[in-house]
Design an enzyme around this catalytic site. Structure first.
Site, short mmCIF file in Angstrom:
data_model
loop_
_atom_site.label_atom_id
_atom_site.label_comp_id
_atom_site.label_asym_id
_atom_site.label_seq_id
_atom_site.Cartn_x
_atom_site.Cartn_y
_atom_site.Cartn_z
N HIS A 86 1.79 0.69 6.42
CA HIS A 86 0.74 1.57 7.26
C HIS A 86 0.53 0.57 8.52
O HIS A 86 -0.15 -0.60 8.18
CB HIS A 86 -0.41 2.02 6.69
CG HIS A 86 0.00 3.05 5.65
ND1 HIS A 86 -0.97 3.23 4.58
CD2 HIS A 86 0.87 4.19 5.69
CE1 HIS A 86 -0.38 4.36 3.69
NE2 HIS A 86 0.72 4.75 4.55
N GLU A 89 -3.00 -1.15 8.77
CA GLU A 89 -3.48 -1.58 7.78
C GLU A 89 -2.87 -3.18 7.93
O GLU A 89 -1.82 -3.40 7.25
CB GLU A 89 -3.22 -0.84 6.38
CG GLU A 89 -4.10 0.43 6.36
CD GLU A 89 -3.59 1.23 5.17
OE1 GLU A 89 -2.86 0.70 4.18
OE2 GLU A 89 -3.92 2.58 5.15
N HIS A 216 -1.86 -3.03 1.42
CA HIS A 216 -2.53 -1.84 2.17
C HIS A 216 -3.80 -2.29 2.36
O HIS A 216 -4.51 -3.54 2.19
CB HIS A 216 -2.36 -0.54 1.43
CG HIS A 216 -1.24 0.16 1.21
ND1 HIS A 216 -0.76 1.21 2.11
CD2 HIS A 216 -0.28 -0.29 0.24
CE1 HIS A 216 0.77 1.30 1.78
NE2 HIS A 216 0.92 0.70 1.04
N GLU A 308 -4.65 -3.06 -2.22
CA GLU A 308 -5.43 -2.52 -1.39
C GLU A 308 -6.51 -3.86 -1.11
O GLU A 308 -7.25 -4.07 -1.84
CB GLU A 308 -6.49 -1.43 -1.77
CG GLU A 308 -5.39 0.06 -2.01
CD GLU A 308 -5.07 0.60 -0.77
OE1 GLU A 308 -5.64 0.29 0.33
OE2 GLU A 308 -4.53 1.62 -0.81
#
Length: 454
Positions: A86, A89, A216, A308
């Site tokens: 992304h 990110e 991410h 993440e």
């Protein structure tokens, strides 16, 4: 200049070449320069290549670390990191650039841990899968009002919702019978995905990756498959439902390795969320269809988790050093996890390598296959397992294997032609002939545990 004590000479020479680490955001041109800089500083252990282009024509660069760059050495596992899927990110992108510099510098400093890692592992680092989206996000900078700006690629597509949906096939096969690994792609798959997705799929298919993580932002947790729940089509994707893979215990362990080596992920409370041990099953968090980590597991030999890494998708520059220090050990420890379970060669009676042989573990409904060199890698937790190798035209072979915590157990298989095959005209065999097909020059530790051809 007065003579210097000899002990100081290596330090002086090193200081001429190693650029001090700087913590800043890298636009596309800066990213490319950084990758070339690392390659030029460590040309003997790196290779810089690209796997394709973005919608706007930017190269998707990969930096490889290996003692023999560009060559797959039998019994040496392949591992990859993917960042910036992304575009907004961005921490993974910066961490992977820092990791590249760190691996190069520590190799030059003769850090024994890094030397061993690079000698025994082939590491591939893709800092940015979505360079077009990043440029849009970077033009705005760390502005919370534009939370999703730059997330998608230049065609407005979310790349983590763009891979072929193989979960549906697996759930059907698990219920009614069918393959549990290397599920086929639709005939028209290339026309159904974006250029960046197509490049990554072809990359996954071209190398026998064993382990992977994609990075991410927006939370701090290690997420493991499945991302898509069995009920995804019948319930709201926002309704949670735990969807474990057949390798659930292994995936939880891999996620915990990263979480507990991370500075604070394991604490659980981050970004207003709570995840016990800092890990979560993807679908238990929220169901996601056509994601990359499920695709890796269902289409290839690769076990991938999603990391993440930050509450802020676009952290401020002054936060980067703290983030690097919080992730550095975890990044190294995760790479080291590729050296567990079992590995070996699958051979025929004439010691020719057998490509595409299926390796099954009793009680785990997910198989892996041998690569084009005849070598296979099966990640497993410590324990005792019944393992079977089979290939078309050969009698299957089953052995009992004990896996310890200290490294992979080397288990080779030598398969005999099935009776029906023996009665036919002799075949020239599969694969290429090797002088020492079941050993590798650098596998001393593994050789001590070598069972020999089963």
């Amino acid at each position: 200049m007065p003579d210097l004590p000899s002990a100081f000479l290596p330090l002086l020479l090193l200081s001429k070449f190693v650029t001090p680490v700087t913590f800043r955001h890298h636009r596309y041109d800066d990213l490319v320069r950084t990758l070339y800089k690392v390659h030029n500083q460590c040309p003997d252990i790196t290779r810089l290549y690209n796997i394709g282009r973005s919608v706007k024509g930017r190269y998707l660069y990969v930096l490889e670390f290996s003692d023999y760059p560009g060559i797959h050495e039998p019994l040496e596992p392949e591992v990859k990191y993917v960042g910036n899927m992304h575009g907004n990110e961005v921490l993974g992108r910066e961490l992977l650039l820092q990791l590249s510099e760190f691996l190069c510098e520590e190799f030059r400093n003769r850090n024994q841990r890094i030397l061993r890692l690079i000698q025994d592992t082939r590491i591939h680092i893709l800092p940015s899968m979505n360079p077009d989206g990043y440029e849009v996000a970077a033009a705005q900078g760390p502005n919370p009002s534009g939370y999703l700006v730059g997330r998608n690629n230049a065609n407005g597509v979310d790349l983590n919702r763009n891979f072929p949906d193989l979960n549906t096939y697996f759930y059907y096969n698990a219920k009614y019978g069918g393959p549990n690994h290397h599920l086929p792609l639709p005939d028209n798959w290339k026309s159904q995905v974006e250029p960046e997705t197509r490049a990554v799929i072809q990359w996954i298919r071209s190398l026998n990756f064993v382990l992977s993580a994609n990075m991410h932002g927006g939370a701090v947790v290690a997420n493991y498959p499945y991302d898509k729940s069995l009920e995804h089509r019948f319930r709201s994707p926002h309704r949670t439902s735990n969807s474990p893979t057949p390798d659930d215990a292994l995936f939880q362990t891999l996620a915990k390795v990263y979480s507990y080596a991370h500075g604070w992920m394991h604490q659980g409370w981050n970004c207003g969320d709570y995840f016990p041990d800092g890990i979560t099953n993807g679908a238990s968090w929220y169901s996601l269809s056509k994601g990359m980590q499920d695709f890796n597991y269902l289409h290839s030999n690769c076990f991938e988790i999603t990391l993440e890494l930050s509450c802020n998708k676009f952290p401020r520059q002054e936060e980067l050093q703290r983030e690097w220090l919080g992730n550095r050990e975890a990044l190294i420890q995760f790479l080291e996890q590729v050296h567990q379970g079992i590995k070996g060669m699958v051979l025929d009676e004439n010691y020719n390598n057998l490509t595409g042989a299926v390796i099954s573990v009793t009680g785990i409904n997910h198989d892996v296959t041998s690569g084009e060199h005849g070598d296979y890698f099966r990640l497993l937790l410590p324990g005792t397992y019944s393992v079977t190798a089979k290939a078309p035209g050969y009698d299957p072979k089953t052995v009992t294997v004990t896996v310890g915590p200290a490294g992979p157990t080397l288990v080779d298989f030598q398969l005999k032609k099935s009776t029906s095959q023996v009665q036919r005209a002799p075949s020239r065999g599969q694969g290429s002939r090797a002088k020492q097909p079941w050993t590798s020059r650098k596998k001393d530790a593994a050789t001590k545990r070598h069972r020999g051809p089963a």
